[in-house]
Design an enzyme around this catalytic site. Sequence first.
Site, mmCIF file in Angstrom:
data_model
loop_
_atom_site.group_PDB
_atom_site.id
_atom_site.type_symbol
_atom_site.label_atom_id
_atom_site.label_comp_id
_atom_site.label_asym_id
_atom_site.label_seq_id
_atom_site.Cartn_x
_atom_site.Cartn_y
_atom_site.Cartn_z
ATOM 1 N N ARG A 1 -10.115 3.151 10.259
ATOM 2 C CA ARG A 1 -9.694 1.654 10.623
ATOM 3 C C ARG A 1 -10.727 1.204 11.510
ATOM 4 O O ARG A 1 -10.747 -0.108 11.773
ATOM 5 C CB ARG A 1 -8.563 1.833 11.525
ATOM 6 C CG ARG A 1 -7.124 1.172 10.732
ATOM 7 C CD ARG A 1 -6.037 1.430 11.771
ATOM 8 N NE ARG A 1 -4.852 0.753 11.411
ATOM 9 C CZ ARG A 1 -3.779 1.066 10.674
ATOM 10 N NH1 ARG A 1 -4.039 2.271 10.106
ATOM 11 N NH2 ARG A 1 -2.638 0.489 10.775
ATOM 12 N N ARG B 1 11.019 -9.621 4.819
ATOM 13 C CA ARG B 1 11.562 -8.269 4.692
ATOM 14 C C ARG B 1 12.020 -8.117 6.375
ATOM 15 O O ARG B 1 13.051 -7.374 6.353
ATOM 16 C CB ARG B 1 10.605 -7.415 4.154
ATOM 17 C CG ARG B 1 9.686 -6.639 5.373
ATOM 18 C CD ARG B 1 8.826 -5.719 4.946
ATOM 19 N NE ARG B 1 7.842 -5.173 5.731
ATOM 20 C CZ ARG B 1 6.812 -4.610 5.648
ATOM 21 N NH1 ARG B 1 6.444 -3.845 4.630
ATOM 22 N NH2 ARG B 1 6.098 -4.335 6.664
ATOM 23 N N LYS C 1 0.829 -1.285 0.033
ATOM 24 C CA LYS C 1 0.081 -0.134 -0.011
ATOM 25 C C LYS C 1 0.793 1.356 -0.142
ATOM 26 O O LYS C 1 0.637 2.281 -0.715
ATOM 27 C CB LYS C 1 -0.930 0.069 1.203
ATOM 28 C CG LYS C 1 -1.878 0.894 1.178
ATOM 29 C CD LYS C 1 -3.023 0.857 2.311
ATOM 30 C CE LYS C 1 -2.567 0.206 3.546
ATOM 31 N NZ LYS C 1 -1.983 1.370 4.473
ATOM 32 N N ARG D 1 -1.672 -7.564 14.344
ATOM 33 C CA ARG D 1 -2.084 -6.402 13.411
ATOM 34 C C ARG D 1 -2.755 -6.991 12.439
ATOM 35 O O ARG D 1 -3.786 -6.588 11.876
ATOM 36 C CB ARG D 1 -0.834 -5.681 12.595
ATOM 37 C CG ARG D 1 -0.371 -4.502 13.620
ATOM 38 C CD ARG D 1 0.724 -3.645 12.885
ATOM 39 N NE ARG D 1 2.189 -4.383 12.735
ATOM 40 C CZ ARG D 1 3.139 -4.279 13.914
ATOM 41 N NH1 ARG D 1 2.816 -3.453 14.918
ATOM 42 N NH2 ARG D 1 3.950 -4.775 13.974
ATOM 43 N N ARG E 1 11.594 -6.313 9.039
ATOM 44 C CA ARG E 1 11.701 -5.161 9.809
ATOM 45 C C ARG E 1 11.373 -5.083 11.430
ATOM 46 O O ARG E 1 10.911 -6.097 11.777
ATOM 47 C CB ARG E 1 10.683 -4.197 9.237
ATOM 48 C CG ARG E 1 11.084 -3.090 8.498
ATOM 49 C CD ARG E 1 10.104 -2.159 7.766
ATOM 50 N NE ARG E 1 8.875 -1.873 8.399
ATOM 51 C CZ ARG E 1 7.916 -1.406 7.881
ATOM 52 N NH1 ARG E 1 7.996 -0.919 6.669
ATOM 53 N NH2 ARG E 1 6.734 -1.394 8.292
HETATM 54 P P1 AMP Z 1 0.163 1.802 9.485
HETATM 55 O O1 AMP Z 1 1.719 2.422 9.199
HETATM 56 O O2 AMP Z 1 -0.901 2.633 9.016
HETATM 57 O O3 AMP Z 1 0.212 0.344 9.559
HETATM 58 O O4 AMP Z 1 0.028 2.268 11.250
HETATM 59 C C1 AMP Z 1 1.193 2.090 11.990
HETATM 60 C C2 AMP Z 1 0.598 2.014 13.577
HETATM 61 O O5 AMP Z 1 -0.188 3.371 13.859
HETATM 62 C C3 AMP Z 1 -0.624 1.075 13.685
HETATM 63 O O6 AMP Z 1 -0.273 -0.372 13.847
HETATM 64 C C4 AMP Z 1 -1.357 1.697 14.931
HETATM 65 O O7 AMP Z 1 -1.097 1.221 16.081
HETATM 66 C C5 AMP Z 1 -1.322 3.173 14.764
HETATM 67 N N1 AMP Z 1 -2.108 3.629 13.677
HETATM 68 C C6 AMP Z 1 -2.267 4.260 12.296
HETATM 69 N N2 AMP Z 1 -3.364 4.675 11.888
HETATM 70 C C7 AMP Z 1 -4.328 4.299 13.027
HETATM 71 C C8 AMP Z 1 -5.657 4.703 12.838
HETATM 72 N N3 AMP Z 1 -6.299 4.955 11.794
HETATM 73 N N4 AMP Z 1 -6.377 4.331 14.169
HETATM 74 C C9 AMP Z 1 -5.669 3.858 15.231
HETATM 75 N N5 AMP Z 1 -4.326 3.571 15.368
HETATM 76 C C10 AMP Z 1 -3.866 3.815 14.076
#
Ligand code: AMP
Length: 193
Positions: A92, A131, A16, A144, A133
């Site tokens: 989300r 990968r 993404k 997740r 990380r």
């Molecule tokens: P992402 O890079 O979108 O996977 O976001 C990394 C982390 O940030 C996620 O695992 C959540 O802990 C937090 N996060 C990002 N976007 C949201 C959202 N819309 N609502 C709640 N937590 C978020």
Amino acid sequence: MSPVRLVIFGRQGSGKGTQCARLVEAFGPVHISTGDMLRAAVAEGTEFGRRAQKVMDAGDLVSDEIINGIVAERLALPDVVQNGFLLDGFPRTPAQATALNALLEEAETSLDLAINLDVSIEVVTERMVTRGRADDSPEGIAQRLSLYEQETAPLFSLFADQGILKIVDGDGTEDEVAARLAHVVTESQGNKQ
Ligand code: AMP
């Protein structure tokens, strides 16, 4: 080109992030990634950043109230009004989807498309394990992915009901997937006129 207003969904490891960059290049929206915004806060070392880091490290979600506030502020800035947006990582949860609808209504605008960049759990797990990380511990990945199925995947039906959900196959080369995405976005712009 009129501004595009998009939401993109995809499991962690779906590609993404890369495809968001391609969409920005092709259609010019402002990329609004809530994950990037939270990581920036973590990097700044603010009190809020430290609290966010704990939540993110555990693979949990930051509270709806906080995220909704961050997104509301960002969507109101002039660059977004002028160039449109690509929301990535938001909404989300159902509460976030409701908040987004209210924000768009208030701004007298609407989404063109909600894209589900679809890559199977098996394929994304394989990609992430390879990968390796720091935030990709097997427990973190599993947590997740499971949250995504529980909290985020149920939101697709809301956008399907509005007739704006597009499922795009995210399995393929970067260029193949970028071409599929460009196709659905271009189509949605044609429908707008
Ligand atoms: P992402 O890079 O979108 O996977 O976001 C990394 C982390 O940030 C996620 O695992 C959540 O802990 C937090 N996060 C990002 N976007 C949201 C959202 N819309 N609502 C709640 N937590 C978020």
